[in-house]
Design a protein around this motif. Structure first.
Motif, short mmCIF file in Angstrom:
data_model
loop_
_atom_site.label_atom_id
_atom_site.label_comp_id
_atom_site.label_asym_id
_atom_site.label_seq_id
_atom_site.Cartn_x
_atom_site.Cartn_y
_atom_site.Cartn_z
N THR A 1 0.83 -1.20 0.00
CA THR A 1 0.00 0.00 0.00
C THR A 1 0.86 1.25 0.00
O THR A 1 0.56 2.24 -0.69
CB THR A 1 -0.94 -0.02 1.22
OG1 THR A 1 -1.71 -1.22 1.19
CG2 THR A 1 -1.87 1.18 1.20
N THR B 1 -6.94 -0.16 2.84
CA THR B 1 -7.61 1.12 2.65
C THR B 1 -7.48 2.05 3.85
O THR B 1 -7.52 3.28 3.70
CB THR B 1 -9.10 0.90 2.33
OG1 THR B 1 -9.69 0.12 3.38
CG2 THR B 1 -9.28 0.18 1.01
N HIS C 1 -9.08 2.67 -11.87
CA HIS C 1 -9.65 1.36 -12.20
C HIS C 1 -10.87 1.50 -13.10
O HIS C 1 -11.07 0.68 -14.02
CB HIS C 1 -9.98 0.61 -10.92
CG HIS C 1 -8.81 -0.10 -10.32
ND1 HIS C 1 -8.78 -0.55 -9.02
CD2 HIS C 1 -7.60 -0.44 -10.84
CE1 HIS C 1 -7.62 -1.13 -8.78
NE2 HIS C 1 -6.89 -1.07 -9.87
N ILE D 1 -4.32 -4.02 -1.01
CA ILE D 1 -4.49 -2.61 -0.64
C ILE D 1 -5.14 -2.51 0.74
O ILE D 1 -6.24 -3.02 0.96
CB ILE D 1 -5.34 -1.88 -1.69
CG1 ILE D 1 -4.66 -1.94 -3.07
CG2 ILE D 1 -5.55 -0.42 -1.28
CD1 ILE D 1 -5.50 -1.37 -4.19
N ASP E 1 -3.53 -4.86 -7.57
CA ASP E 1 -4.13 -5.99 -6.84
C ASP E 1 -4.88 -5.47 -5.62
O ASP E 1 -4.28 -5.11 -4.60
CB ASP E 1 -3.04 -6.99 -6.42
CG ASP E 1 -3.63 -8.33 -5.99
OD1 ASP E 1 -4.79 -8.34 -5.53
OD2 ASP E 1 -2.93 -9.35 -6.12
N ARG E 2 -6.21 -5.44 -5.69
CA ARG E 2 -7.03 -4.92 -4.61
C ARG E 2 -6.86 -5.71 -3.32
O ARG E 2 -7.05 -5.19 -2.23
CB ARG E 2 -8.51 -4.93 -5.03
CG ARG E 2 -8.82 -3.98 -6.17
CD ARG E 2 -10.25 -4.18 -6.70
NE ARG E 2 -11.25 -3.62 -5.78
CZ ARG E 2 -12.00 -4.33 -4.97
NH1 ARG E 2 -11.85 -5.67 -4.91
NH2 ARG E 2 -12.90 -3.76 -4.19
N ARG E 3 -6.47 -6.99 -3.45
CA ARG E 3 -6.30 -7.83 -2.26
C ARG E 3 -5.14 -7.36 -1.39
O ARG E 3 -5.03 -7.74 -0.23
CB ARG E 3 -6.08 -9.29 -2.69
CG ARG E 3 -7.25 -9.88 -3.45
CD ARG E 3 -6.85 -11.17 -4.15
NE ARG E 3 -5.83 -10.95 -5.18
CZ ARG E 3 -5.43 -11.87 -6.06
NH1 ARG E 3 -5.97 -13.09 -6.02
NH2 ARG E 3 -4.50 -11.60 -6.95
N LEU F 1 -13.06 0.44 -4.37
CA LEU F 1 -12.62 0.05 -3.02
C LEU F 1 -13.72 0.38 -2.01
O LEU F 1 -14.40 1.41 -2.16
CB LEU F 1 -11.34 0.79 -2.65
CG LEU F 1 -10.09 0.43 -3.45
CD1 LEU F 1 -8.92 1.32 -3.04
CD2 LEU F 1 -9.72 -1.03 -3.26
N ILE G 1 -7.47 5.74 -6.98
CA ILE G 1 -7.47 4.32 -7.36
C ILE G 1 -8.79 3.95 -8.03
O ILE G 1 -8.80 3.28 -9.08
CB ILE G 1 -7.23 3.44 -6.12
CG1 ILE G 1 -5.83 3.68 -5.55
CG2 ILE G 1 -7.41 1.96 -6.48
CD1 ILE G 1 -5.62 3.05 -4.18
N ASN G 2 -9.90 4.38 -7.45
CA ASN G 2 -11.20 4.04 -8.03
C ASN G 2 -11.36 4.65 -9.43
O ASN G 2 -11.88 4.01 -10.34
CB ASN G 2 -12.32 4.50 -7.11
CG ASN G 2 -12.45 3.63 -5.87
OD1 ASN G 2 -11.99 2.48 -5.86
ND2 ASN G 2 -13.05 4.16 -4.82
N CYS H 1 -11.48 -4.35 -10.96
CA CYS H 1 -11.57 -2.89 -10.99
C CYS H 1 -12.75 -2.37 -10.18
O CYS H 1 -13.09 -1.18 -10.26
CB CYS H 1 -11.68 -2.41 -12.43
SG CYS H 1 -10.19 -2.66 -13.41
#
Length: 601
Positions: A432, A560, A575, A558, A554-556, A601, A571-572, A598
Motif C-alpha cells: 500500500t 484502505t 480502475h 491494498i 491488486d485490490r487484495r 474500493l 485508485i477508483n 476494478c
C-alpha cells in the motif's frame, strides 16, 4: 524472438579468467585494467560481443564495472544489484563494491599503491576518465589508454552484430529525418559549430527515422555519425545492415561509409566539432585533438529533442499501451486461475505473459527480458529467471512481474506485484505504501523548471514515514519504439534535467526485503501542460503527468485504512478508466475478471 532462459555465467570461471587477464596485463606493462559494461556507443544495452564484464566476472546486471588490480578486483554495482551480484561472482576473487557510495578513485588508492592502470578509450567517456584522473591526482597511479585487454584473452568472443536496419515511418515519428536534421543543423550554426559527432544508437535511429536489431530487445542500430551544419550526415556502419529500401529511405543527404573510415573522416572535419563529453568515447575527442581540431563540448544534439515526443509519438504510445494493457489483463486473469494449482513456476508465468503479447499479432519483441520473481527472488531488483534459478511460486507469497513490449507504434514497461494466497499483513502494508508513491507522482502538478530530483521524494514519502525506502530511482525515460531506458530525463534524486512536455517516464517505486519478497508497481507517464486552476496565478505555467499504462492493481493487497480519501478516489477513478479503455479488447473471461478487479474500493 522468444525470451530464453539460459543458465547464467558460472562463477567458477572467474578465477582462471582473472588470472589470465592479470598475466596479459603484466606482459603489457600494466598493473591493472578497468572493465566497464559498455560498448563504444556508451549505451546501457550491449551486444554479446561487448559483454566483457559478464564474461570476466559472471555479473549480468545492466550497469557496473570491474577494476582489476594486482591484489584486488572490485565489481562496482549500484543499489539495484547488491543482492544479485553476490550470487553471480566468485566472492573469493571479486569484491562487490557499493557504487556510487564508494567511488573508484578512492577505492583504487586504498587497494593499489603505484603503477599504471589501463583502459580502453573507446569504452569510456572523456568525462569519466577526467573524473578518475582527478581522483588519482597526487598519487603514484597513472592511467594509460590501451587496446582492450579482455578482448585479448577472450578466445571465443562473438562477432560484431549485423542486425538489419529498417525504416520507421515518418507518420509514427511525427517528423521526417530531413526535418529533424535541418532543425539540429540550424542549432549547430547558431552555436558556431561546423559538425556534431553522434555515437548513441538511439540518437542515431531517432535522427534518421530508422530502427535496427543489433542488441537484444531494443530496436537500435550500431553505427556512428557526423552531422554537418548544412544538414548532411555521414553514417558509419556495416553496409550489410542496409537493403535498397532502407537506403532509399535515408535519402541523398545521408552518405553511408564503412565503420573503419570513421577515424579519417573525423580528422578531416572543419572545426569546432561538437562532442558530448558524457557519452562519446574519449577516443573521439583525442582523435580530434591530435588533428589540431577544436572540440566544442556539448550535449548530444538529439537527446533532448528525442526525449520530447511529438504528438504522433505520444498517440502511438497511447495505442501501444492499450494493446499491451489488454494482454496484461489476460495474463493476470490466467495467473489468478493458475496460481492455486500446484507447480506454477516463474518461467511458466513469463512464457504465458509473452504468449498473450504475441497473440496481439502486433508484437515486434519484448522490450527487455521479463523480471518475474516469486518470494525472495522478487527482492532481487533486476532478477532474470534462468533454468537454474527458476522457482516454484508456491502459496502465501508475492509475485513481482516487470515486463514490457516493443510495438511499431510504441514501447511499454509495466510492473505489477500480485498476491499468491495470503502474503500477510506486513506485505500488504508495504504494498500500500508503494502504491501511495505511484499515486503521489500520478497526481503531481508542478511549476515549469523542476526536475526529477524535485519530484522523486513524493514517491518515497509514505515509505519514509514507515522507516522504509528503495535503492533505485523512481523512474527512467522511455523511448518511442526505441530503448526502454532513455535519457536524459529521470525521476531520480540525482537528476537535474527539467521536465518538458512530451517526455515519457516510468513511475515505479518499490520496496524490497532481502530473502523475503519484493514489491514494485510501475506505470508509464507523459509530461503534459497542466490546465489553469481557478484562483491560481495566471502567469505561473504548470506541468502534470498523463498516465499511459492501464492494468489493475491488486485490490487484495491494498490496505484502505492507510489511504486518504483522495488516494482512494484516485485508485477508483484509475480502475474505472482501465475498465472503460480495455473491456472491448478483452476475451469474455478476462472481461469478467477485469470488472471484479476494478471494482471500487
Amino acid at each position: 524472438m522468444f525470451q530464453t532462459f539460459d543458465v547464467q555465467a558460472n562463477p567458477a570461471t572467474g578465477a582462471q579468467r582473472l588470472a589470465d587477464l592479470r598475466a596479459h596485463l603484466a606482459q603489457q606493462g600494466l598493473a591493472g585494467f578497468i572493465v566497464p559494461r559498455a560498448d563504444l556507443h556508451q549505451g546501457e544495452y550491449v551486444a554479446a560481443r561487448d559483454e566483457r564484464l559478464q564474461w570476466l566476472t559472471g555479473f549480468t546486471g545492466s550497469a557496473g564495472f570491474c577494476v582489476v588490480l594486482p591484489e584486488a578486483a572490485g565489481v562496482f554495482i549500484d543499489g539495484r544489484y547488491r543482492t544479485q551480484v553476490k550470487g553471480q561472482v566468485d566472492l573469493a576473487q571479486f569484491t562487490p563494491v557499493p557504487w556510487p557510495e564508494v567511488m573508484p578513485g578512492p577505492w583504487i588508492r586504498q587497494h593499489f599503491g603505484a603503477g599504471v592502470l589501463g583502459f580502453d578509450p573507446w569504452l569510456h567517456s572523456a568525462e569519466e576518465i577526467a573524473k578518475l584522473q582527478e581522483a588519482l591526482a597526487g598519487s603514484e597511479i597513472s592511467l594509460r589508454a590501451c587496446a582492450n585487454a579482455v578482448d585479448a584473452i577472450w578466445p571465443d568472443q562473438p562477432a560484431a552484430p549485423l542486425g538489419r536496419a529498417f525504416a520507421h515511418p515518418d507518420a509514427l515519428a511525427g517528423a521526417s529525418s530531413g526535418e529533424k536534421r535541418a532543425r539540429l543543423a540550424a542549432a549547430l550554426r547558431a552555436s558556431g559549430q561546423r559538425a556534431a559527432v553522434i555515437t548513441l544508437p538511439d540518437s542515431l535511429c531517432w535522427l534518421l527515422n530508422i530502427r535496427g536489431a543489433d542488441v537484444p530487445r531494443n530496436p537500435v542500430l550500431h553505427g556512428l555519425a557526423i552531422l554537418h551544419d548544412d544538414g548532411g550526415l555521414a553514417l558509419f556502419a556495416d553496409a550489410a545492415k542496409f537493403d535498397e529500401s532502407t537506403l532509399a529511405h535515408l535519402g541523398a543527404e545521408v552518405a553511408l561509409h564503412p565503420l573503419p573510415s570513421f577515424t579519417a573522416a573525423l580528422q578531416a572535419l572543419q572545426d569546432p566539432v561538437r562532442v558530448d563529453r558524457g557519452t562519446a568515447p574519449l577516443a573521439v575527442s583525442t582523435l580530434l585533438a591530435e588533428a589540431g581540431l577544436a572540440v566544442a563540448w556539448g550535449d548530444d544534439p538529439c537527446r533532448l529533442p528525442k526525449a520530447c515526443k511529438t504528438e504522433a509519438e505520444v498517440q502511438g504510445m497511447r495505442e501501444a499501451h492499450l494493446r499491451d494493457g489488454a494482454a496484461m489483463v489476460e495474463f493476470l486473469c490466467w495467473l489468478d486461475a493458475r496460481a492455486p494449482q500446484p507447480g506454477l513456476t516463474e518461467i511458466e508465468a513469463v512464457r504465458a505473459l509473452e504468449g498473450y503479447r504475441r497473440a496481439t499479432n502486433a508484437l515486434h519483441d519484448i522490450s527487455f527480458d521479463t523480471i518475474c520473481g516469486a518470494g525472495p527472488n522478487g527482492a532481487i531488483m533486476h532478477y532474470r529467471v534462468t533454468e537454474q534459478s527458476n522457482r516454484i511460486v508456491g502459496q502465501d507469497t508475492l509475485l513481482l512481474v516487470d515486463s514490457g513490449a516493443q510495438y511499431l507504434d510504441g514501447t511499454t514497461d509495466i510492473t505489477r506485484t500480485m498476491a499468491i494466497g495470503d502474503p500477510g499483513d506486513y506485505a500488504r502494508a508495504c504494498y500500500t505504501r508503494v502504491l501511495q508513491g505511484v499515486i503521489a507522482i500520478s497526481r503531481a502538478r508542478w511549476p515549469k523548471g523542476l526536475a526529477g530530483r524535485d519530484l522523486d521524494p513524493l514517491a518515497r514519502a509514505a515509505l519514509w514515514m514507515a522507516g522504509q525506502d528503495f535503492n533505485h530511482g523512481t523512474g527512467h525515460g522511455v523511448g518511442a519504439f526505441l530503448s526502454v531506458h532513455e535519457g536524459p530525463q529521470r525521476l531520480s534524486r540525482v537528476s537535474d534535467v527539467p521536465f518538458e512536455v512530451g517526455m515519457i517516464l516510468s513511475n515505479e517505486p518499490g520496496y524490497y526485503r532481502e530473502g523475503e519478497f519484493g514489491i514494485r508497481l510501475e506505470n508509464l507517464i507523459v509530461v503534459q501542460p497542466a490546465p489553469h486552476l481557478q484562483g491560481g496565478d495566471p502567469e505561473r505555467s504548470q506541468l502534470m503527468f498523463e498516465t499511459l499504462t492501464f492494468a489493475p492493481f491488486d485490490r487484495r493487497l491494498i490496505v484502505t485504512t492507510l489511504l486518504s480519501p483522495a488516494e482512494i478516489g484516485w485508485i477508483n477513478a484509475y480502475h474505472a478508466e482501465v475498465l472503460v479503455k480495455l473491456e472491448d479488447r478483452l476475451s469474455p473471461t478476462a472481461r469478467a475478471w477485469c470488472k471484479a478487479a476494478c471494482a471500487p474500493l
